[in-house]
Design an enzyme around this catalytic site. Structure first.
Site, mmCIF file in Angstrom:
data_model
loop_
_atom_site.group_PDB
_atom_site.id
_atom_site.type_symbol
_atom_site.label_atom_id
_atom_site.label_comp_id
_atom_site.label_asym_id
_atom_site.label_seq_id
_atom_site.Cartn_x
_atom_site.Cartn_y
_atom_site.Cartn_z
ATOM 1 N N HIS A 83 0.769 -1.533 -0.641
ATOM 2 C CA HIS A 83 -0.328 -0.097 -0.136
ATOM 3 C C HIS A 83 0.988 1.515 -0.468
ATOM 4 O O HIS A 83 1.515 1.000 0.105
ATOM 5 C CB HIS A 83 -0.921 -0.256 1.374
ATOM 6 C CG HIS A 83 -1.891 1.542 1.498
ATOM 7 N ND1 HIS A 83 -3.154 1.785 0.647
ATOM 8 C CD2 HIS A 83 -1.872 2.362 2.021
ATOM 9 C CE1 HIS A 83 -3.542 2.552 0.741
ATOM 10 N NE2 HIS A 83 -2.630 3.418 1.477
ATOM 11 N N ASP A 162 -15.260 2.804 7.345
ATOM 12 C CA ASP A 162 -14.207 3.170 6.600
ATOM 13 C C ASP A 162 -14.786 4.348 6.031
ATOM 14 O O ASP A 162 -14.217 5.846 6.243
ATOM 15 C CB ASP A 162 -12.927 2.610 6.395
ATOM 16 C CG ASP A 162 -12.234 3.565 5.897
ATOM 17 O OD1 ASP A 162 -11.055 4.525 6.521
ATOM 18 O OD2 ASP A 162 -11.750 3.851 4.645
ATOM 19 N N LYS A 188 -8.962 -1.105 5.797
ATOM 20 C CA LYS A 188 -8.881 -2.206 4.351
ATOM 21 C C LYS A 188 -8.320 -2.918 4.439
ATOM 22 O O LYS A 188 -8.842 -4.123 2.853
ATOM 23 C CB LYS A 188 -8.810 -0.684 3.265
ATOM 24 C CG LYS A 188 -10.051 0.194 3.762
ATOM 25 C CD LYS A 188 -10.227 1.195 2.665
ATOM 26 C CE LYS A 188 -9.008 1.995 2.870
ATOM 27 N NZ LYS A 188 -9.549 3.607 2.705
#
Lengths: 440, 440
Positions: A83, A162, A188
């Site tokens: 990420h 979220d 996530k």
């Protein structure tokens, strides 16, 4: 039992909330018992008072469990994702994921779209004709299993808390709070059913975190909370003063990522891809050291296995796999307009933020989530930092549909270069990897 | 022009907002362009970052101008009001306003209802049969003009922004922020069309402000902002460790206020009434000094003019004026149950908060704004601080409908007294007026 308002007051007063209190707050927001105006006040209190590692972990888990967790237990290989906190010209995922998959670690990747000055992986993938970023969970698991990698968009079923909270933070000046950033990212990512995660925390003008200490604080919090959740996690701090690689746009970034798969590409982009990929191979247990991982990735490039995995993934997701062998099949703007240097000197800085904003103004990105992007347009840099340029030499090429579209962007792009007539090129280019955070 | 979110971020980061920015925020909240979740985040940011005097004044004026301002230009006399930050047993308005009016200063008073441990003037007035606290603006102006005083409830037309924002603050742990308290109080009071305002900032266990420094900070902010709005303003800090006077309830507090009009009443209640009233006469220009004002008020008591004004006001507002001459016409509980001391000693403390909460539990107050109150019930103290009591001597009398209703309150009321067998009564009783804030 404390009321929800008393919990907000406790956080406001700097108290540490208990795991069950945090779970109650998130659950109550989901049911509406905690109104949006209470959640936003809580987020502002967290902005000021922070959260301990334990509170941040509890928040992450509460947000994770607000929705589904993808079951990838049917995928026999170890699963590691990457990420990035977002930057300009960051097309790393597109070349990284296939290379890592080619080395034996599965990559179930859920990505986002561009917003503001930062680009998004989904927009770049959609530059490939037919590519479908919306796969149901069964297809996602099947493609990860068969190809080793699948890249899709966020679904409403993963960490819906979220989604709700981020929408509030975005309009209440509470985005910039590390515990909230950590919980948003990790809730996530943990929902992807992964075993490990490598985080690319960008630092500099084009990044969310402008300074190394800020970025390090975020990276450390991410690693700590990710590990508290039972995952293998490490983070790299990478430079985002200047755009990563040479292209800023969608199709042109996809083309650049394909170049990396073919053993080409700008040195900073290749270095970033290898650094993050080798971390993923180490976390995935197929490489003992980062050096060993780097070797395996280089081998996946030279053998063509990375490119082949990318082709198979594109095919599995409905796209045109022939772009990998022939990037000219990607959308192309009708015109390429050169931006020339008006002086001789050394390029000492290329402003990533300004380049990102200019690409958005050209149509390559969006300022609101509901806007469409133009896949063909963008900015292609012709030189990099620490390079000597002459007056009249091209600094960049603007990919536009009409030369008139290049006029304003050309001025901004030229301004985004700092050229020093006195500087020498003797210094080494700044390293792309600034630091590493890991407890492994 | 900055976006509304940028204004929230600016306050979050400690910047001073411009008057026009604050006006925009309040106006946008009124139209819905600034959502409740944004206003609550802004309130939390203000909680942490505070507001300058100039910002607080701008906030007050923006909230004031969100609604109507009552036009009392037809009332020839100078108009001065009093506002208390709320306490236990605080029936001062009921005797103060008629006395001040009797001395020639008009008092257009808009009051509130009890909530939580603090009582409300409207509930006490409504203990008088037929008394109508809802007067339209024309009647309000007429009664102020003819009688010199009118006491009504808040209308939706005055400072509606305060109503909206207070409702949010109440459930987002942002009540305790001085700039927000100041703007809330003053926006409503300035809407009354007054020339001057005396503030009674209560300090102690039964008050919102628990310490003298907190209370002084609030008082100073109130005076500063009130004067910035062009009004004559002064503030007294008064003691709220123990209940004010002897009665805590509705009808019994109204009775006690009537006693003051007749020259009776507990010494602390009389002292508080005279101190606030003389300030009002000074601000109103009918007394040169507080001492002179006190004399005028004492004269209004002994001459019976204060009681007469109260009668006329009650009559004008539809109530039974004969209660002033005969308080037994007020609602009375069927039973009076004594709470006896279980030891001999000196009463060193009477916990105002606990007394207030107990009276609410007995039905005299409310915990939610939509609850009704029982006008007849309450707690009547039989002794005051620094008084010697013997074992078996009554400490208080509970006014209840059934003796069984007194059981739990009796325990709480007894506990609320601190009796020290070793202490002496030689010390003077604590002064009711702790301090004064004024720039006049």
């Amino acid at each position: 039992m404390a009321t929800l308002v008393e919990l907000i007051a406790a956080k406001r007063d700097g108290a540490e909330l208990r795991d069950e209190d945090i779970a109650r707050l998130i659950e109550a927001h989901g049911t509406g018992d905690l109104a949006d105006y209470q959640m936003s006040a809580l987020c502002m209190a967290i902005y000021f008072q922070g959260m301990s590692a334990s509170e941040t972990a509890a928040l992450t888990m509460a947000m994770l469990h607000s929705g589904e967790v993808i079951d990838l237990s049917g995928v026999p290989r170890v699963k590691v994702d990457k990420h990035s906190t977002g930057g300009v010209g960051d097309k790393v995922s597109l070349c990284l994921a296939p290379l890592v998959a080619a080395c034996g670690v599965a990559v179930p990747m859920i990505s986002g779209r561009g917003l503001g000055h930062t680009g998004g992986t989904l927009d770049k993938l959609e530059a490939i004709a037919g590519f479908n970023v919306s796969q149901d969970m069964a297809s996602f698991a099947r493609i990860v299993s068969e190809v080793g990698v699948c890249m899709i968009g966020q679904t409403g079923k993963l960490a819906p808390a979220d989604k709700r909270i981020y929408a509030l933070r975005d309009v209440t000046a509470t985005v910039e709070a590390i515990p909230l950033i950590v919980a948003s990212i990790l809730s996530k990512k943990l929902a992807e059913g992964i075993d490990g995660l490598v985080l690319d925390v960008k630092v500099g003008r084009g990044a969310f975190m402008k300074t190394v200490p800020q970025a390090r604080e975020l990276a450390e919090a991410l690693v700590r909370v990710g590990e508290a959740a039972g995952k293998k996690v490490s983070a790299l701090l990478t430079d985002m003063e200047a755009p990563l690689g040479r292209c800023i746009g969608n199709a042109i970034e996809t083309r650049e990522a394909i170049e990396v798969l073919h053993g080409e590409g700008a040195s900073d982009l290749v270095a970033c891809t290898l650094a993050l990929g080798s971390e993923m191979l180490v976390l995935g247990g197929v490489a003992a050291t980062a050096e060993e991982g780097t070797e395996q990735l280089r081998d996946a490039v030279t053998s063509g296995r990375g490119a082949e995995v990318f082709e198979r993934m594109i095919e599995a997701q409905g796209g045109d796999p022939m772009v990998v062998g022939d990037p000219s099949r990607l959308p192309q703007a009708e015109q390429v307009v050169e931006v020339l240097s008006d002086q001789a000197g050394v390029v000492t800085a290329i402003d990533a933020l300004e380049m990102g904003l200019t690409s958005v103004a050209m149509g390559a990105g969006r300022t609101r989530a509901d806007q469409a992007v133009d896949h063909a347009v963008g900015i292609e840099l012709c030189c990099e930092r620490n390079e000597q340029v002459e007056a009249g030499q091209p600094l960049a090429m603007l990919h536009v549909h009409d030369p008139i579209d290049a006029e304003k962007p050309a001025l901004r792009v030229r301004q985004a270069f700092t050229i020093d007539p006195e500087a020498s090129t003797s210094q080494a280019a700044p390293p792309i990897v600034i630091g590493e955070v890991s407890t492994a």
